[in-house]
Scaffold this motif. Structure first.
Motif, PDB file in Angstrom:
ATOM      1  N   ASP A   1     -41.703  19.832  -4.535  1.00 31.07           N
ATOM      2  CA  ASP A   1     -40.256  19.844  -4.798  1.00 31.07           C
ATOM      3  C   ASP A   1     -39.883  18.795  -5.839  1.00 31.07           C
ATOM      4  N   VAL A   2     -40.396  17.570  -5.659  1.00 29.56           N
ATOM      5  CA  VAL A   2     -40.085  16.484  -6.590  1.00 29.56           C
ATOM      6  C   VAL A   2     -40.741  16.737  -7.939  1.00 29.56           C
ATOM      7  N   LEU A   3     -41.993  17.163  -7.919  1.00 31.96           N
ATOM      8  CA  LEU A   3     -42.744  17.397  -9.148  1.00 31.96           C
ATOM      9  C   LEU A   3     -42.072  18.438 -10.031  1.00 31.96           C
ATOM     10  N   LEU A   4     -41.548  19.497  -9.429  1.00 31.42           N
ATOM     11  CA  LEU A   4     -40.965  20.606 -10.186  1.00 31.42           C
ATOM     12  C   LEU A   4     -39.443  20.584 -10.181  1.00 31.42           C
ATOM     13  N   GLY A   5     -38.847  19.488  -9.777  1.00 27.92           N
ATOM     14  CA  GLY A   5     -37.393  19.387  -9.800  1.00 27.92           C
ATOM     15  C   GLY A   5     -36.715  20.398  -8.899  1.00 27.92           C
ATOM     16  N   GLN A   6     -37.415  20.871  -7.863  1.00 31.58           N
ATOM     17  CA  GLN A   6     -36.938  21.863  -6.900  1.00 31.58           C
ATOM     18  C   GLN A   6     -36.701  23.230  -7.533  1.00 31.58           C
TER      19      GLN A   6
END
Length: 337
Positions: free
Chosen positions: A272-277
């Motif tokens: 979620d954090v890595l891909l900006g949700q």
């Protein structure tokens, strides 16, 4: 058991889903969340530049360039949410914050990108209307092969292998397109956006070449911008690449057009954090103004509803999503091989 899907019922499928999402309160604003997220992102951005000045003329600066690439992309994610009015209720507030984060912060034109992205949302993966699948360098369908340049056809032969190397140029492409946009007479806020872009680039290049010798400065810029482009591209590629490409012959209602062309990526909080949700791409495309932290909560509702009405809902892991995207690119280029 859901009613059979007919031409008369398909249009109301989305309306029923909207009722479920609204009753769950998932379209409500999340001001505290965004206040914290924006503060953390901007604090990290300013802190990274302070670290840059402190480290000085050292090859350790290449690690700072990596850090700045990650933070720049995270600023891009926040700007994306502003474009969909997830953060602020009014368009004016969204635009003001958008040009500050986008134009001034990372040198990406807010107006140009927002217009392009909204056209993508209106017709995702449509080869005639989605700017993200226009055959410029990468070719997304075999029907596009005959409508591309000689360079694009050359790349298309092995474009699955070219994909990630080409992403190193993505940030530069976005910067150039942003600058070109402010010179168009039809562009909105030309003066404001142009001035903020100019300030960004003067501060960016000025600081780098003041602190670092020329060779080290150039290496820093290359690493920062290349990784910035790769991170951006790798964040957006899993969402639609390798999913069905629509043409003028495809007549789909809103719900099916959005769900069938989108792919979710599972993986928990880290993803979620890595891909900006944006890994909840199906929910995001159905409800683009839904605050990002609510997408995770909307997912089980949307997935269950799609099962009820017989609409295919694709969710896969991150590596598998890249495999599907690259497999599609390889298949498109097969006739040229």
């Amino acid at each position: 058991m859901a009613d059979p899907v007919t031409l008369g019922t398909r249009g109301s499928d989305f309306a029923r889903l909207v009722n479920k999402i609204t009753e769950a309160g998932l379209l409500n604003r999340r001001p505290v969340y965004y206040a914290i997220r924006m503060s953390l992102v901007m604090g990290a951005y300013l802190g990274a530049w302070a670290l840059f000045v402190w480290v000085g003329a050292s090859w350790w600066q290449l690690l700072v360039a990596v850090l700045l690439a990650v933070i720049s992309t995270q600023i891009g994610f926040v700007s994306h949410d502003m474009g969909h009015r997830q953060v602020f209720r009014t368009r004016r507030a969204s635009d003001m914050a958008g040009v500050l984060f986008g134009n001034l912060g990372i040198g990406l034109g807010w107006g140009w990108w927002n217009n392009k992205h909204n056209r993508h949302h209106a017709n995702p993966n449509h080869e005639d209307h989605d700017p993200d699948v226009s055959p410029s360098v990468i070719v997304w369908s075999q029907d596009q092969l005959g409508r591309t340049t000689a360079l694009a056809r050359f790349i298309a032969r092995r474009q699955a292998y070219w994909f990630f190397p080409l992403l190193t140029l993505e940030a530069w492409h976005l910067h150039v397109a942003s600058v070109k946009e402010v010179f168009k007479p039809t562009a909105k806020r030309r003066g404001t956006e142009g001035a903020l872009l100019a300030v960004h680039f003067v501060l960016y290049f000025g600081l780098i070449f003041t602190v670092l010798p020329v060779g080290m400065a150039l290496a820093f810029i290359v690493v920062h911008q290349a990784l910035f482009g790769i991170y951006l591209g790798c964040s957006f590629a899993p969402n639609h690449k390798g999913m069905p490409i629509l043409t003028a012959e495809d007549k789909l209602d809103f719900l099916r057009k959005q769900v069938l062309t989108s792919r979710n990526v599972k993986g928990g909080i880290f993803t979620d954090v890595l891909l900006g949700q944006l890994n909840y791409q199906i929910e995001h495309h159905l409800f683009p103004n839904m605050p990002a932290p609510n997408l995770r909560k909307a997912q089980p509702i949307v997935r269950r509803y799609c099962e009820e009405i017989g609409v295919s809902y694709l969710e896969t892991g991150l590596i598998k999503s890249y495999s599907q995207a690259l497999g599609h690119l390889n298949e498109v280029g097969a006739p040229l091989r």
